[in-house]
Design a protein around this motif. Sequence first.
Motif, PDB file in Angstrom:
ATOM      1  N   GLU A  29       0.133   4.235   7.514  1.00 30.85           N
ATOM      2  CA  GLU A  29      -0.087   2.797   7.660  1.00 30.85           C
ATOM      3  C   GLU A  29      -1.353   2.536   8.473  1.00 30.85           C
ATOM      4  O   GLU A  29      -1.845   3.406   9.196  1.00 30.85           O
ATOM      5  N   ILE A  30      -1.877   1.332   8.353  1.00 32.54           N
ATOM      6  CA  ILE A  30      -3.032   0.922   9.162  1.00 32.54           C
ATOM      7  C   ILE A  30      -2.512   0.540  10.546  1.00 32.54           C
ATOM      8  O   ILE A  30      -1.648  -0.333  10.682  1.00 32.54           O
ATOM      9  N   ASN A  31      -3.058   1.183  11.580  1.00 37.93           N
ATOM     10  CA  ASN A  31      -2.615   0.922  12.952  1.00 37.93           C
ATOM     11  C   ASN A  31      -3.742   0.223  13.697  1.00 37.93           C
ATOM     12  O   ASN A  31      -4.685   0.851  14.159  1.00 37.93           O
ATOM     13  N   ASN A 147      -4.636   8.605   2.318  1.00 36.11           N
ATOM     14  CA  ASN A 147      -3.782   7.775   1.463  1.00 36.11           C
ATOM     15  C   ASN A 147      -4.185   7.855  -0.008  1.00 36.11           C
ATOM     16  O   ASN A 147      -3.339   7.947  -0.901  1.00 36.11           O
ATOM     17  N   ALA A 164      -0.914  -0.514  -3.117  1.00 35.12           N
ATOM     18  CA  ALA A 164      -1.500  -1.105  -1.923  1.00 35.12           C
ATOM     19  C   ALA A 164      -2.784  -1.850  -2.273  1.00 35.12           C
ATOM     20  O   ALA A 164      -3.618  -1.350  -3.009  1.00 35.12           O
ATOM     21  N   VAL A 214      -3.198  -6.672   6.388  1.00 37.70           N
ATOM     22  CA  VAL A 214      -2.722  -5.399   6.957  1.00 37.70           C
ATOM     23  C   VAL A 214      -1.200  -5.290   6.781  1.00 37.70           C
ATOM     24  O   VAL A 214      -0.672  -4.225   6.423  1.00 37.70           O
ATOM     25  N   TYR A 217      -0.467  -4.506   3.221  1.00 45.25           N
ATOM     26  CA  TYR A 217      -0.827  -3.107   2.930  1.00 45.25           C
ATOM     27  C   TYR A 217       0.237  -2.160   3.481  1.00 45.25           C
ATOM     28  O   TYR A 217       0.701  -1.246   2.793  1.00 45.25           O
ATOM     29  N   ASN A 218       0.644  -2.387   4.708  1.00 44.39           N
ATOM     30  CA  ASN A 218       1.639  -1.501   5.327  1.00 44.39           C
ATOM     31  C   ASN A 218       2.986  -1.594   4.620  1.00 44.39           C
ATOM     32  O   ASN A 218       3.704  -0.601   4.471  1.00 44.39           O
ATOM     33  N   VAL A 221       2.665   0.453   1.604  1.00 41.96           N
ATOM     34  CA  VAL A 221       2.723   1.874   1.963  1.00 41.96           C
ATOM     35  C   VAL A 221       4.173   2.316   2.197  1.00 41.96           C
ATOM     36  O   VAL A 221       4.603   3.387   1.753  1.00 41.96           O
ATOM     37  N   LYS A 222       4.954   1.458   2.886  1.00 42.61           N
ATOM     38  CA  LYS A 222       6.356   1.798   3.132  1.00 42.61           C
ATOM     39  C   LYS A 222       7.110   1.940   1.809  1.00 42.61           C
ATOM     40  O   LYS A 222       7.920   2.859   1.632  1.00 42.61           O
TER      41      LYS A 222
END
Length: 574
Positions: A29-31, A147, A164, A214, A217-218, A221-222
């Motif tokens: 994920e983007i942090n 990714n 995503a 974000v 996107y996350n 991703v999940k």
Amino acid sequence: MKAIDEEILKSEQSVKETDKVLALGQLGEINIDLGFLEPKQGADDSTVDPAGILGFSVPDAVTETLQKIENKKEFVRSGVKLLKDEGKDCPFCLQSIEADPAATIVKNYQEIFNQTFLEAEDRILKEVDRYRKLLSGSLNPLVPATNAIALKEMEVFASARVVAGSVGLADSDRQIIENEIARCVKKTANPLQAIGDSEVVGVRNALDRLQTQVAEYNASVKSLNGQIGELKKEASEGTLDAKRIKLEGDAKLIRLELFVDDNKELIDNYQAKLKSKAQNELVVAQLDRIFTLLKTKIVEEFKAFANDYFGLIASYVSRISPAMEVLDFQGQPTYDGRSTTDPAQCGFKISYNKRDISAHLSEGERQVVALAFFFAHLTKEVNKDKIILLDDPITSFDAGKRKATAEVIKEITEPFDQLFVFTCDPLFRQYLLKAFTANRNFYYVLKTAGSSAVHYVPNNKESIYKSFEDDFATINAQLGTDENIVVFGQKLRFCLETKIREEYFGASEDKLSNMIETVTANQAKFNNLFANKAKILEIYSYCNTGGLAHYPKDGATSWNELKGKVAEYLALAL
């Protein structure tokens, strides 16, 4: 259907390469912290106050200093008093001081202020730097580089149910963030000078939009990681092949559903026909019985009609040619109920002494029979609005047959609105003129060598060339098309020929006496004809030379020339 076929292929691939499925990696994920502008409950150093940081100035530092020495008022009063008594120069008020204790007090006093300003400047620099770094991080959110690789490896074995999306600031939002970073740089150069044009609202809105991207996107991703985990679980449990078989079964069902949907009308019709087959067979049997009962009646009625119709034909044959009364005309009706498209048929035969002579009639006898058939048809015709056309119906007829034919034509066609009879026989024309009464307008045309001419037109009817001359009056409003060049060229030639023949030489008159009267009645007309002979011949030659009356010579040039010739013709006043 294409999507499920692709899924089956990928399922087969996953069965073949189970080890690679088990080795699939997870997406990261983007942090990134994008909520540093949002106020938080309680003390939290993660919150940033851009307005307070960039707007900090020296007066604010002085205020903070005063707050720090608030509990040291007596120290300050004492220090000031000593400085005044000793007379040394004070660095704050420029008065002189000399005593060591006083100098110490002043030194301490000065250090308090210096330390306060230094602490404020250092704090502001740290907060500005943190704010700048947080802003810089938002310009290019760090998407885990692995990714793309992980997603590509996963899509070999299964189609991604969630893909995503892209993450990044719009150009306008990027500009707002870059402008705010530039203010931070400016504040760093002079930390105790206020920067008052911070776009806090614009920065917050830009960060909110980026935060939404974000989060999406996350979330994607999940979901993808869950899909990868499910795929790896199936590989470890050995159920990939069962999944493939299920997909193939689902595909068959979908294909069947698509086939049924595409052919729904045909299938419904087929099922309806199957359902009503027994009923249809019963109806067919009933109809067959009805047909059997009616067939005899139909044939009988049809025979009666044929006998009546052919009796009518025989009557017209005897009127036109009485000598043919000895012939017997009989219909031969046929009807076959096995066909729903073929109508009842009716042939005929002509017999003499019960011997069929249909193939042995002379040309004249054939023509009599043909006319009789046509007259019988007209007699039976209900719609009297139709136009009747007879093209030279008396070829090879003697005077008696011609006279009888004219009388029958007059009798049968009188209820109809229009009748056209074409003939080259003057005697037949005379019979027609005598047969028809004054209530029917009768025109006829004789074909002569070289060209045709109107031979007779009633006085109460407008002549053709008069109509053409009316058309000449509107020629300037017409388009100069090839068709119009031909049409008006033919009209001009016809007017020249016909007007001179009829109005000068009496060609439209039926009697010789009337023709002579026409020629001798008006000497002035012939004077005009003699005077304009050259012009008349020139226009007539123009219409015939170069094929103008049949095709245009030169487009617009032909049209302009033709309009000039029409004007010359009208000016002649023939």
